[in-house]
Design a protein around this motif. Structure first.
Motif, PDB file in Angstrom:
ATOM      1  N   THR A 139       0.831  -1.203   0.000  1.00  0.00           N
ATOM      2  CA  THR A 139       0.000   0.000   0.000  1.00  0.00           C
ATOM      3  C   THR A 139       0.864   1.251   0.000  1.00  0.00           C
ATOM      4  OG1 THR A 139      -1.736  -1.211   1.163  1.00  0.00           O
ATOM      5  CG2 THR A 139      -1.903   1.178   1.156  1.00  0.00           C
ATOM      6  N   TYR A 140       2.003   1.198   0.677  1.00  0.00           N
ATOM      7  CA  TYR A 140       2.950   2.315   0.617  1.00  0.00           C
ATOM      8  C   TYR A 140       3.393   2.543  -0.821  1.00  0.00           C
ATOM      9  CZ  TYR A 140       7.366   4.822   0.959  1.00  0.00           C
ATOM     10  OH  TYR A 140       8.386   5.724   0.764  1.00  0.00           O
ATOM     11  N   GLY A 141       3.836   1.474  -1.499  1.00  0.00           N
ATOM     12  CA  GLY A 141       4.278   1.605  -2.878  1.00  0.00           C
ATOM     13  C   GLY A 141       3.165   2.113  -3.783  1.00  0.00           C
ATOM     14  N   ALA A 142       1.964   1.579  -3.594  1.00  0.00           N
ATOM     15  CA  ALA A 142       0.829   2.010  -4.414  1.00  0.00           C
ATOM     16  C   ALA A 142       0.495   3.477  -4.168  1.00  0.00           C
ATOM     17  CB  ALA A 142      -0.390   1.137  -4.118  1.00  0.00           C
ATOM     18  N   SER A 143       0.606   3.920  -2.921  1.00  0.00           N
ATOM     19  CA  SER A 143       0.310   5.322  -2.617  1.00  0.00           C
ATOM     20  C   SER A 143       1.309   6.247  -3.287  1.00  0.00           C
ATOM     21  CB  SER A 143       0.308   5.552  -1.096  1.00  0.00           C
ATOM     22  OG  SER A 143       1.616   5.491  -0.548  1.00  0.00           O
ATOM     23  N   LYS A 144       2.572   5.840  -3.352  1.00  0.00           N
ATOM     24  CA  LYS A 144       3.583   6.669  -4.000  1.00  0.00           C
ATOM     25  C   LYS A 144       3.432   6.641  -5.520  1.00  0.00           C
ATOM     26  CE  LYS A 144       5.617   8.088  -0.258  1.00  0.00           C
ATOM     27  NZ  LYS A 144       5.523   9.509   0.156  1.00  0.00           N
ATOM     28  N   ALA A 145       3.003   5.505  -6.076  1.00  0.00           N
ATOM     29  CA  ALA A 145       2.721   5.457  -7.509  1.00  0.00           C
ATOM     30  C   ALA A 145       1.570   6.404  -7.845  1.00  0.00           C
ATOM     31  CB  ALA A 145       2.378   4.030  -7.929  1.00  0.00           C
ATOM     32  N   ALA A 146       0.555   6.409  -6.994  1.00  0.00           N
ATOM     33  CA  ALA A 146      -0.571   7.326  -7.190  1.00  0.00           C
ATOM     34  C   ALA A 146      -0.110   8.779  -7.040  1.00  0.00           C
ATOM     35  CB  ALA A 146      -1.683   7.006  -6.195  1.00  0.00           C
ATOM     36  N   LEU A 147       0.806   9.021  -6.106  1.00  0.00           N
ATOM     37  CA  LEU A 147       1.324  10.379  -5.914  1.00  0.00           C
ATOM     38  C   LEU A 147       2.088  10.856  -7.156  1.00  0.00           C
ATOM     39  CD1 LEU A 147       1.656  12.736  -3.876  1.00  0.00           C
ATOM     40  CD2 LEU A 147       3.794  11.646  -3.145  1.00  0.00           C
ATOM     41  N   ASN A 148       2.807   9.945  -7.802  1.00  0.00           N
ATOM     42  CA  ASN A 148       3.492  10.315  -9.042  1.00  0.00           C
ATOM     43  C   ASN A 148       2.496  10.739 -10.118  1.00  0.00           C
ATOM     44  OD1 ASN A 148       5.870   9.639  -7.797  1.00  0.00           O
ATOM     45  ND2 ASN A 148       6.339   7.893  -9.106  1.00  0.00           N
ATOM     46  N   LEU A 149       1.420   9.965 -10.260  1.00  0.00           N
ATOM     47  CA  LEU A 149       0.411  10.318 -11.247  1.00  0.00           C
ATOM     48  C   LEU A 149      -0.256  11.640 -10.881  1.00  0.00           C
ATOM     49  CD1 LEU A 149      -1.208   9.592 -13.765  1.00  0.00           C
ATOM     50  CD2 LEU A 149      -2.788   8.324 -12.291  1.00  0.00           C
ATOM     51  N   TRP A 150      -0.538  11.817  -9.590  1.00  0.00           N
ATOM     52  CA  TRP A 150      -1.130  13.075  -9.118  1.00  0.00           C
ATOM     53  C   TRP A 150      -0.209  14.248  -9.439  1.00  0.00           C
ATOM     54  CZ3 TRP A 150       0.535  16.576  -5.336  1.00  0.00           C
ATOM     55  CH2 TRP A 150      -0.410  17.530  -4.915  1.00  0.00           C
ATOM     56  N   THR A 151       1.090  14.061  -9.271  1.00  0.00           N
ATOM     57  CA  THR A 151       2.065  15.109  -9.566  1.00  0.00           C
ATOM     58  C   THR A 151       1.975  15.541 -11.017  1.00  0.00           C
ATOM     59  OG1 THR A 151       3.583  14.372  -7.824  1.00  0.00           O
ATOM     60  CG2 THR A 151       4.541  15.622  -9.662  1.00  0.00           C
ATOM     61  N   ARG A 152       1.946  14.579 -11.920  1.00  0.00           N
ATOM     62  CA  ARG A 152       1.874  14.916 -13.345  1.00  0.00           C
ATOM     63  C   ARG A 152       0.527  15.543 -13.693  1.00  0.00           C
ATOM     64  NH1 ARG A 152       5.029  10.070 -13.467  1.00  0.00           N
ATOM     65  NH2 ARG A 152       3.176   8.763 -13.705  1.00  0.00           N
ATOM     66  N   ALA A 153      -0.543  15.027 -13.081  1.00  0.00           N
ATOM     67  CA  ALA A 153      -1.875  15.575 -13.363  1.00  0.00           C
ATOM     68  C   ALA A 153      -1.988  17.017 -12.870  1.00  0.00           C
ATOM     69  CB  ALA A 153      -2.946  14.708 -12.706  1.00  0.00           C
ATOM     70  N   MET A 154      -1.461  17.304 -11.678  1.00  0.00           N
ATOM     71  CA  MET A 154      -1.530  18.664 -11.148  1.00  0.00           C
ATOM     72  C   MET A 154      -0.644  19.615 -11.943  1.00  0.00           C
ATOM     73  SD  MET A 154      -3.774  18.876  -8.773  1.00  0.00           S
ATOM     74  CE  MET A 154      -4.675  17.740  -9.861  1.00  0.00           C
TER      75      MET A 154
END
Length: 231
Positions: A139-154
């Motif tokens: 879940t830690y890894g998945a949360s950081k993968a989601a954060l990467n996508l969020w970074t690009r989206a923002m």
């Protein structure tokens, strides 16, 4: 002078980041359980906050604006590295990891956005585990993968407003409060191209660069700072 907010800025990588900014920025930091060390500069605003609680992001942003009158840089450093083995699934724990690692940065940005001017910068602390799945910490890894996508989206969403959004992805980093033992450190080091781990100061240097005018044409990027881990 510009103002920076560093979440989770009282210890570990966050403390190194907080200490790197006062030369160029007024600094505010949040902490939850570990209070800032005594050597924190007196002009630094320290805010105790549990960023997983509803309304806490707005309270933090309001405190920064009340003290400094502006907010220019947000560093999303606060995070949870709790283990989440599937054999011991705990829904509440999984939600807590996601709340802090993914939703808290969104809440902070949403609260700050009306006050951010062109030239503002957001830098989040991701992890190499966003692309290298960590055993027992899915879940830690998945949360950081989601954060990467969020970074690009923002970055895409806020680019027209002149606001840059990037992330730094550390590899294994030993912090003073919780260093790995010598054998585990050696195993990680052996998997790096440079034969050494990045330090908290190395991560802080990358963050301050991405927040600076020197990186004015950089947005939507995930900068890995790992010593060349598992190349």
């Amino acid at each position: 002078m510009k103002t920076v907010l560093v979440t989770g800025g009282a210890s570990g990588i966050g403390a190194a980041i907080s200490k790197a900014f006062p030369r160029t920025h007024k600094c505010a930091l949040t902490w939850c359980r570990r209070a800032p060390a005594a050597q924190t500069p007196q002009e630094t605003l320290t805010i105790q906050a549990d960023l997983t609680q509803e309304g806490s992001a707005q309270q933090v942003v309001d405190a920064v604006l009340a003290r400094f009158g502006r907010l220019d840089v947000i560093v999303n450093n606060a995070g949870s590295l709790a283990a989440s083995p599937i054999a011991k699934f705990d829904a509440a724990l999984q939600r807590a990891i996601l709340d802090l690692n993914l939703l808290a940065p969104q809440a902070i940005l949403a609260a700050a956005l009306p006050h951010l001017q062109p030239g503002a910068a957001i830098v989040s602390i991701s992890s190499v585990n966003a692309v290298l799945p960590p055993k027992g910490h899915v879940t830690y890894g998945a949360s950081k993968a989601a954060l990467n996508l969020w970074t690009r989206a923002m970055a895409k969403e806020l680019g027209p407003r002149g606001i840059r959004v990037n992330a730094v992805a550390p590899g294994a980093v030993n912090v003073p409060e919780a260093p790995r033992d010598a054998e585990l450190t050696r195993r990680f080091t052996d998997e790096t191209a440079l034969g050494q781990l990045a330090t908290p100061s190395d991560i802080a240097a990358a963050v301050t660069f991405l927040a600076s005018d020197a990186a004015c044409a950089i947005t939507g990027e995930i900068l890995t700072v790992s010593g060349g881990y598992r190349l």
